[in-house]
Design a protein around this motif. Structure first.
Motif, PDB file in Angstrom:
ATOM      1  N   PRO A 178      63.166  41.260  36.714  1.00  0.00           N
ATOM      2  CA  PRO A 178      63.345  42.428  37.591  1.00  0.00           C
ATOM      3  C   PRO A 178      62.846  43.736  36.979  1.00  0.00           C
ATOM      4  CG  PRO A 178      65.322  41.066  37.585  1.00  0.00           C
ATOM      5  CD  PRO A 178      64.437  40.555  36.489  1.00  0.00           C
ATOM      6  N   ARG A 179      62.627  43.742  35.664  1.00  0.00           N
ATOM      7  CA  ARG A 179      62.141  44.955  34.998  1.00  0.00           C
ATOM      8  C   ARG A 179      60.617  45.061  34.999  1.00  0.00           C
ATOM      9  NH1 ARG A 179      64.064  44.572  29.193  1.00  0.00           N
ATOM     10  NH2 ARG A 179      62.671  46.368  29.064  1.00  0.00           N
ATOM     11  N   VAL A 180      59.926  43.983  35.360  1.00  0.00           N
ATOM     12  CA  VAL A 180      58.456  43.979  35.329  1.00  0.00           C
ATOM     13  C   VAL A 180      57.911  44.962  36.359  1.00  0.00           C
ATOM     14  CG1 VAL A 180      56.385  42.591  35.706  1.00  0.00           C
ATOM     15  CG2 VAL A 180      58.325  41.620  34.459  1.00  0.00           C
ATOM     16  N   THR A 181      57.015  45.835  35.929  1.00  0.00           N
ATOM     17  CA  THR A 181      56.433  46.836  36.826  1.00  0.00           C
ATOM     18  C   THR A 181      55.006  46.510  37.242  1.00  0.00           C
ATOM     19  OG1 THR A 181      55.704  48.146  34.916  1.00  0.00           O
ATOM     20  CG2 THR A 181      57.861  48.685  35.874  1.00  0.00           C
ATOM     21  N   ILE A 182      54.315  45.686  36.459  1.00  0.00           N
ATOM     22  CA  ILE A 182      52.947  45.298  36.796  1.00  0.00           C
ATOM     23  C   ILE A 182      52.720  43.853  36.381  1.00  0.00           C
ATOM     24  CG2 ILE A 182      52.176  46.430  34.652  1.00  0.00           C
ATOM     25  CD1 ILE A 182      49.388  46.643  35.869  1.00  0.00           C
ATOM     26  N   ALA A 183      52.231  43.054  37.312  1.00  0.00           N
ATOM     27  CA  ALA A 183      51.928  41.651  37.034  1.00  0.00           C
ATOM     28  C   ALA A 183      50.419  41.461  37.020  1.00  0.00           C
ATOM     29  CB  ALA A 183      52.554  40.756  38.096  1.00  0.00           C
ATOM     30  N   LEU A 184      49.936  40.751  36.017  1.00  0.00           N
ATOM     31  CA  LEU A 184      48.515  40.413  35.906  1.00  0.00           C
ATOM     32  C   LEU A 184      48.399  38.925  36.186  1.00  0.00           C
ATOM     33  CD1 LEU A 184      47.718  42.340  32.582  1.00  0.00           C
ATOM     34  CD2 LEU A 184      47.775  43.216  34.933  1.00  0.00           C
ATOM     35  N   VAL A 185      47.817  38.582  37.332  1.00  0.00           N
ATOM     36  CA  VAL A 185      47.809  37.187  37.768  1.00  0.00           C
ATOM     37  C   VAL A 185      46.414  36.765  38.206  1.00  0.00           C
ATOM     38  CG1 VAL A 185      50.204  37.366  38.538  1.00  0.00           C
ATOM     39  CG2 VAL A 185      48.359  37.747  40.191  1.00  0.00           C
ATOM     40  N   GLY A 186      46.234  35.466  38.254  1.00  0.00           N
ATOM     41  CA  GLY A 186      45.051  34.896  38.877  1.00  0.00           C
ATOM     42  C   GLY A 186      45.428  34.359  40.243  1.00  0.00           C
ATOM     43  N   ILE A 187      44.434  34.011  41.022  1.00  0.00           N
ATOM     44  CA  ILE A 187      44.668  33.324  42.292  1.00  0.00           C
ATOM     45  C   ILE A 187      43.953  31.982  42.184  1.00  0.00           C
ATOM     46  CG2 ILE A 187      44.298  33.323  44.787  1.00  0.00           C
ATOM     47  CD1 ILE A 187      44.284  36.385  44.663  1.00  0.00           C
ATOM     48  N   GLY A 188      44.727  30.907  42.238  1.00  0.00           N
ATOM     49  CA  GLY A 188      44.149  29.579  42.079  1.00  0.00           C
ATOM     50  C   GLY A 188      43.903  28.910  43.412  1.00  0.00           C
ATOM     51  N   SER A 189      42.920  28.049  43.455  1.00  0.00           N
ATOM     52  CA  SER A 189      42.718  27.193  44.622  1.00  0.00           C
ATOM     53  C   SER A 189      43.614  25.976  44.471  1.00  0.00           C
ATOM     54  CB  SER A 189      41.255  26.785  44.731  1.00  0.00           C
ATOM     55  OG  SER A 189      40.869  26.048  43.583  1.00  0.00           O
ATOM     56  N   LEU A 190      43.625  25.109  45.474  1.00  0.00           N
ATOM     57  CA  LEU A 190      44.461  23.911  45.375  1.00  0.00           C
ATOM     58  C   LEU A 190      44.017  23.033  44.214  1.00  0.00           C
ATOM     59  CD1 LEU A 190      46.799  22.299  46.520  1.00  0.00           C
ATOM     60  CD2 LEU A 190      45.212  21.226  48.135  1.00  0.00           C
ATOM     61  N   GLU A 191      42.719  23.023  43.936  1.00  0.00           N
ATOM     62  CA  GLU A 191      42.223  22.318  42.762  1.00  0.00           C
ATOM     63  C   GLU A 191      42.457  23.197  41.534  1.00  0.00           C
ATOM     64  OE1 GLU A 191      41.272  19.258  42.855  1.00  0.00           O
ATOM     65  OE2 GLU A 191      41.418  19.203  45.041  1.00  0.00           O
TER      66      GLU A 191
END
Length: 316
Positions: free
Chosen positions: A202-215
């Motif tokens: 709950p303290r996280v202010t910025i998330a660095l993520v990828g977007i994956g396909s089903l594969e």
């Protein structure tokens, strides 16, 4: 002064200032008028269309495209980079843009959540130079990171590099991402070391993520934190087209409930989408459908992508 004389003076001042680069104080002295009057006439010249501002975009910038993506999908920001269609070229361009994004937007006080199996973010973080001052208090791994030891070192390095660059404390997720049964996952979520990380979310202010396909990506596949053939078929049958942090969603961006989902240990769908700034670095033809769905579902609100993907998103 009559209107013709006023217009003549206004036009002359505008040309001296905008075309010849003469300072307002020098214009006032040369024309024997007050500097406030010069300023007023310059403003009037702009208001009446005598002076018009034209912005010529440099090659390789896509401001109009970025603004159209932001408006279409309700994003806070979109960064579009020039890249070809080769997957490696796209990934390198996205990594460079993602590193620049971090350098310009991390200004202090953030708690960073990190998807540790994203090859693009790994490449971006490897490009980062250490900040001169502390710009984050913690770097938190968003979901289980224990996997194949020969690959796990990349996830560990990723967290460590970002923590060192930002002056933050690294917080590693002390579990695999995927357990054998929902009961095993539920039991592990009650482990004190895992609870510690979950309570940081709950303290996280910025998330660095990828977007994956089903594969799954090559890095995720090598890590061992992936689904079985049976899981794959279950997700496909449920309409899954992509994921953020292994939380799968359908073409409308709706979270796909599944046995696989219940076996995950990490931030859940609601926790991910509650993070104020959710930055995805993703592109390439293989991911068009997944990126489109992620935007529709509100999984991210900042997108770093390539020009071909951005144009495809506007055609959806």
């Amino acid at each position: 002064m009559n209107d013709d004389a006023q217009l003549r003076l206004m036009a002359r001042i505008a040309r001296m200032y905008h075309e010849r680069g003469i300072k307002q104080s020098e214009i006032a002295a040369e024309l024997h008028v007050s500097q406030p009057r010069v300023s007023r006439l310059l403003k009037r010249a702009a208001d009446e269309g005598i002076v018009r501002t034209v912005v010529t975009l440099p090659a390789g910038t896509f401001t109009t495209l970025e603004e159209e993506i932001e408006a279409r999908y309700g994003l806070d920001e979109c960064v579009v980079v020039d890249a070809g269609e080769d997957e490696t070229t796209v990934e390198n361009a996205l990594a460079a843009a993602a590193a620049t994004y971090l350098e310009t937007t991390l200004t202090g006080g953030d708690v960073i959540g990190l998807s540790s199996w994203s090859a693009t973010w790994l490449a971006a973080i490897e490009r980062l130079q250490p900040f001169r001052t502390q710009v984050a208090s913690a770097v938190v791994q968003l979901f289980g990171g224990i996997g194949n030891p020969t690959v796990q070192v990349k996830a560990t390095r990723m967290i460590d590099l970002l923590a060192r660059a930002t002056g933050a404390a690294p917080e590693f997720f002390p579990s695999p991402a995927v357990l054998g049964t929902p009961a095993a996952a539920a039991e592990l979520r009650n482990d004190p070391s895992v609870i510690h990380i979950l309570e940081l979310l709950p303290r996280v202010t910025i998330a660095l993520v990828g977007i994956g396909s089903l594969e799954p990506s090559a890095l995720l596949r090598q890590s061992g934190n992936i689904f079985s053939d049976a899981d794959h078929e279950e997700l496909r049958a449920a309409g899954a087209v992509g994921d953020v942090c292994l939380r799968y969603f359908d073409a409308d961006g709706a979270h796909v409930d599944s046995d696989f989902d219940r076996r995950l240990v990490g931030a859940d769908a609601d926790q991910l989408r509650a993070i104020p700034r959710r930055v995805a670095a993703a592109g390439g033809k293989r991911k068009h459908s997944a990126i489109h769905a992620a935007l529709r579902g509100g999984w991210v609100n900042v997108l770093i992508t390539d020009a071909a993907t951005a144009r495809a998103l506007l055609e959806e």
